[in-house]
Motif scaffolding. Structure first.
Motif, short mmCIF file in Angstrom:
data_model
loop_
_atom_site.label_atom_id
_atom_site.label_comp_id
_atom_site.label_asym_id
_atom_site.label_seq_id
_atom_site.Cartn_x
_atom_site.Cartn_y
_atom_site.Cartn_z
N GLY A 1 46.97 28.68 28.82
CA GLY A 1 48.06 27.75 28.51
C GLY A 1 48.90 27.48 29.76
N ALA A 2 49.20 28.55 30.52
CA ALA A 2 50.00 28.39 31.74
C ALA A 2 49.26 27.51 32.74
N ARG A 3 47.97 27.77 32.92
CA ARG A 3 47.18 26.94 33.86
C ARG A 3 47.16 25.49 33.40
N GLY A 4 47.01 25.31 32.07
CA GLY A 4 46.95 23.96 31.53
C GLY A 4 48.25 23.20 31.74
N ILE A 5 49.36 23.86 31.44
CA ILE A 5 50.66 23.18 31.61
C ILE A 5 50.88 22.83 33.09
N LEU A 6 50.53 23.76 33.95
CA LEU A 6 50.70 23.51 35.40
C LEU A 6 49.81 22.35 35.85
N GLY A 7 48.56 22.37 35.42
CA GLY A 7 47.62 21.32 35.82
C GLY A 7 48.04 19.96 35.30
N LEU A 8 48.44 19.90 34.02
CA LEU A 8 48.88 18.62 33.45
C LEU A 8 50.10 18.10 34.17
N SER A 9 50.99 19.02 34.55
CA SER A 9 52.24 18.61 35.20
C SER A 9 51.99 17.97 36.56
N LEU A 10 50.91 18.37 37.21
CA LEU A 10 50.66 17.87 38.58
C LEU A 10 49.58 16.79 38.63
N LEU A 11 48.95 16.52 37.50
CA LEU A 11 47.79 15.61 37.50
C LEU A 11 48.06 14.24 38.12
N VAL B 1 50.93 10.18 29.57
CA VAL B 1 50.11 10.98 28.65
C VAL B 1 50.32 12.47 28.91
N THR B 2 50.29 12.87 30.18
CA THR B 2 50.36 14.32 30.47
C THR B 2 51.72 14.91 30.13
N GLN B 3 52.77 14.09 30.19
CA GLN B 3 54.09 14.63 29.80
C GLN B 3 54.05 15.05 28.33
N ILE B 4 53.48 14.20 27.50
CA ILE B 4 53.39 14.52 26.07
C ILE B 4 52.42 15.69 25.86
N LEU B 5 51.29 15.63 26.58
CA LEU B 5 50.28 16.69 26.41
C LEU B 5 50.82 18.06 26.84
N ALA B 6 51.59 18.08 27.92
CA ALA B 6 52.15 19.36 28.39
C ALA B 6 53.10 19.93 27.34
N ALA B 7 53.91 19.04 26.73
CA ALA B 7 54.84 19.51 25.68
C ALA B 7 54.05 20.02 24.47
N LEU B 8 53.00 19.28 24.08
CA LEU B 8 52.19 19.71 22.92
C LEU B 8 51.48 21.04 23.21
N LEU B 9 50.99 21.16 24.45
CA LEU B 9 50.30 22.40 24.81
C LEU B 9 51.26 23.59 24.78
N LEU B 10 52.49 23.35 25.26
CA LEU B 10 53.49 24.43 25.23
C LEU B 10 53.76 24.84 23.77
N ILE B 11 53.91 23.85 22.90
CA ILE B 11 54.18 24.16 21.49
C ILE B 11 53.02 24.99 20.93
N ARG B 12 51.81 24.59 21.25
CA ARG B 12 50.64 25.27 20.68
C ARG B 12 50.54 26.72 21.18
N VAL B 13 50.63 26.91 22.50
CA VAL B 13 50.45 28.27 23.02
C VAL B 13 51.62 29.17 22.62
N ALA B 14 52.83 28.59 22.61
CA ALA B 14 54.00 29.40 22.24
C ALA B 14 53.95 29.77 20.77
N ASN B 15 53.46 28.84 19.96
CA ASN B 15 53.36 29.12 18.52
C ASN B 15 52.35 30.24 18.28
N ARG B 16 51.26 30.22 19.02
CA ARG B 16 50.24 31.26 18.83
C ARG B 16 50.77 32.64 19.23
#
Lengths: 193, 398
Positions: B273-283, B310-325
């Motif tokens: 999740g951390a790698r994903g958020i970082l990657g999306l943020s810099l894409l 797109v990545t701004q929304i995706l990063a927020a959704l990814l954070l919600i998903r990983v934090a929820n888990r």
């Protein structure tokens, strides 16, 4: 060795390092040769840095409009310094010669060049930014690393900073940048503890 | 009283009453360890320790500044040295002998800050005009041994602050080997704290909660840059990838974060999740780096802007998903906040020019309320259906 002893050693190392650093500069102030440079100071106030002079040494601006009495450097010296190049930015050796009670910049040389005449100059290091424009006039600046001089918050100055007569006494270390020691005004030292 | 002390007290009483054998006691302790590891951080005590230490530090500096001419220069230096020795011994003794761990943390912070004050004092006395970065590196070198000698988390906090300050001063100095050319992109804003937290994570007591703060900084900054990236098509402002030699700092910080997310970013994000958020943020900025010849075409810029949306929304959704888990309500809330800000920003980006007249504004208001109500409903549903025990309910590490 117990934990307390280790902490004590750490404290002594920190304090010792700081005091040794201060001692080095104190020794320089007491023993190293000094001379004075004329200033055009500016006295700003900065919330973080407090009160200080921007020293603005005279003779460090190079250009046709600079006052000729501030520097002993001639166009020939600039020409010799640049050689076949049209500009130079970087470290340099800077020579100071006596001019009455103070010293003025009288020579500049590349960092690796043998020190040229005039003899009797005290050499220090700084940065030179020099270029020759299409009209063959030299423009630029010399950075002596003398930027700021801290003033105590409640210090009373003998005169406003825009009055002529301010000088800085600097510590001379051959081959190293100058270090500020104390301010002078009207030929007398301004004493801060 | 913290949970570990309560457990110690109860086990001691049961041992004396003959209710638990040593073997059972050790098994009980082992079984409680994961729960104790999640114990919350006493934020109030930390805040008071910071406030107290900071106020004492500021007060002492002011006393010296206001009486500069009355105290001889060797008096100032001797006073500084005596106080430094006193602060370090107080940090040690208040924790060990008097069992006041947060007072010990406050003294440790004070001792760390006092070293910087000492450097500033010597610089002021002798009018030294060196590069600010030199002083900050010197500070780091002097305080670093304390991390091994003082069993206090505050040593890591001071080291983190010193390292971040030194890196910022270094990349901000035009004479530096790693001078930054431009900072109008997220690279350095993200990489500098990541590099610092990565370095600090190797200390004996690395203050794991610092990772949560760095995570909040990284996420908030990344979201800001992604939201502002669209503006850059017009102003050409936030898409400047020219880092100068500071690319070295950016590369080291980001590679460290990608390779060791467990040392740099919050536990609640998980490694991928951390790698994903970082990657999306810099894409979007990575896309611009792919420009042939260094100059991005208009089509590539437009594509990068679309990607940022797109990545701004995706990063927020990814954070919600990983934090929820991982059961972190705090990060889930932050993710939904980012989602709401993103949707509203894009709405005004698209329709802002057409919102003229009372009816349009009223309809916009209704739409905003509907969106917020929908997001609030989704947030509650997400938290209710969380598959993990609520980590953040402890108010703690995440």
């Amino acid at each position: 060795m117990n934990a307390r002893a280790k902490i004590l050693i750490l404290a002594l190392v920190q304090a010792g390092t700081m005091l040794a650093w201060a001692g080095y500069h104190e020794r320089l102030w007491q023993t190293a040769p000094t001379f004075r440079i004329a200033l055009n100071p500016i006295d700003p106030y900065d919330v973080l840095r407090g009160r200080y002079f921007i020293l603005n040494p005279r003779g460090t601006a190079i250009g046709p409009e600079r006052p000729s009495e501030d520097s002993l450097l001639s166009a020939a010296a600039y020409k010799a310094f640049l050689g076949s190049e049209t500009s130079y930015t970087g470290k340099a050796q800077i020579g100071f010669c006596s001019s009455g009670a103070i010293r003025k910049i009288c020579a500049i040389a590349r960092p690796d060049a043998p020190l040229p005449a005039p003899t009797g100059a005290l050499w220090t290091t700084g940065e030179v930014n020099l270029w020759r424009d299409p009209k063959k006039q030299f423009t630029g600046s010399i950075d002596l690393g003398l930027d700021r001089f801290f003033l105590p918050n409640r210090a009373r100055l003998p005169a406003p900073e825009n009055v002529p007569g301010w000088e800085i006494e600097v510590v001379h270390r051959p081959g190293l940048p100058l270090l500020p020691k104390r301010l002078w005004f009207g030929g007398k030292p301004v004493v801060f503890l | 009283m913290d949970e570990r002390k309560v457990l110690d007290r109860h086990l001691a009483a049961w041992r004396e009453a003959g209710l638990v054998a040593p073997e059972l006691e050790s098994r009980l302790r082992a079984s409680s360890e994961p729960l104790l590891a999640r114990e919350g951080i006493a934020w109030t005590r930390w805040a008071l320790a910071l406030l107290g230490g900071g106020l004492v530090l500021a007060g002492l500096i002011l006393i010296v500044a206001e009486n500069w001419e009355l105290i001889p220069r060797w008096g100032k230096l001797a006073g500084w040295a005596a106080l430094q020795i006193g602060f370090l011994l107080a940090a040690h003794e208040s924790g060990r002998r008097f069992e006041r761990p947060y007072l010990a943390e406050a003294f440790t912070l004070l001792a760390g800050g006092w070293v910087l004050a000492g450097i500033a004092l010597v610089s002021q006395i002798f009018h030294l005009n060196s590069r600010p970065a030199n002083g900050l590196w010197f500070w780091l070198v002097l305080i670093l041994p304390a991390a091994w000698l003082l069993p206090r988390v505050a040593t890591a906090v001071v080291a983190f602050v010193a390292l971040v300050s030194a890196l910022i001063a270094e990349i901000g100095d035009p004479q530096s080997l790693v001078a930054a050319q431009e900072v109008r992109s997220p690279w350095l804003w993200l990489a500098v704290p990541l590099l610092a937290i990565f370095a600090v994570s190797w200390l004996p007591r690395p203050a794991p909660w610092l990772r949560s703060w760095v995570g909040a900084w990284v996420f908030a900054n990344a979201q800001f840059f992604l939201l502002a990236f669209g503006v850059s098509v017009v102003t050409n402002y936030f898409n400047d990838n020219r880092l100068g030699n500071a690319w070295i700092v950016a590369a080291v910080g980001l590679v460290a974060a990608a390779a060791w997310p467990a040392r740099t970013l919050p536990v609640a994000w998980g490694n991928w999740g951390a790698r994903g958020i970082l990657g999306l943020s810099l894409l979007p900025w990575i896309l611009l780096l792919l420009a042939i010849g260094g100059e991005a075409s208009d089509a590539l810029r437009l594509f990068a802007v679309g990607t940022a949306w797109v990545t701004q929304i995706l990063a927020a959704l990814l954070l919600i998903r990983v934090a929820n888990r991982s059961g972190s309500a705090l990060w889930v809330n932050l993710g939904f906040l980012a989602l709401a800000v993103g949707i509203l920003t894009r709405y005004f980006d698209l329709f802002g020019d057409y919102l003229q007249g009372g009816a349009a504004l009223a309809m916009t208001g209704v739409l905003v309320l509907v969106i917020l109500a929908f997001l609030e409903s989704a947030r509650r549903r997400t938290l209710r259906d969380s598959p993990a025990a609520p980590l953040a309910a402890s108010g703690g590490q995440e």
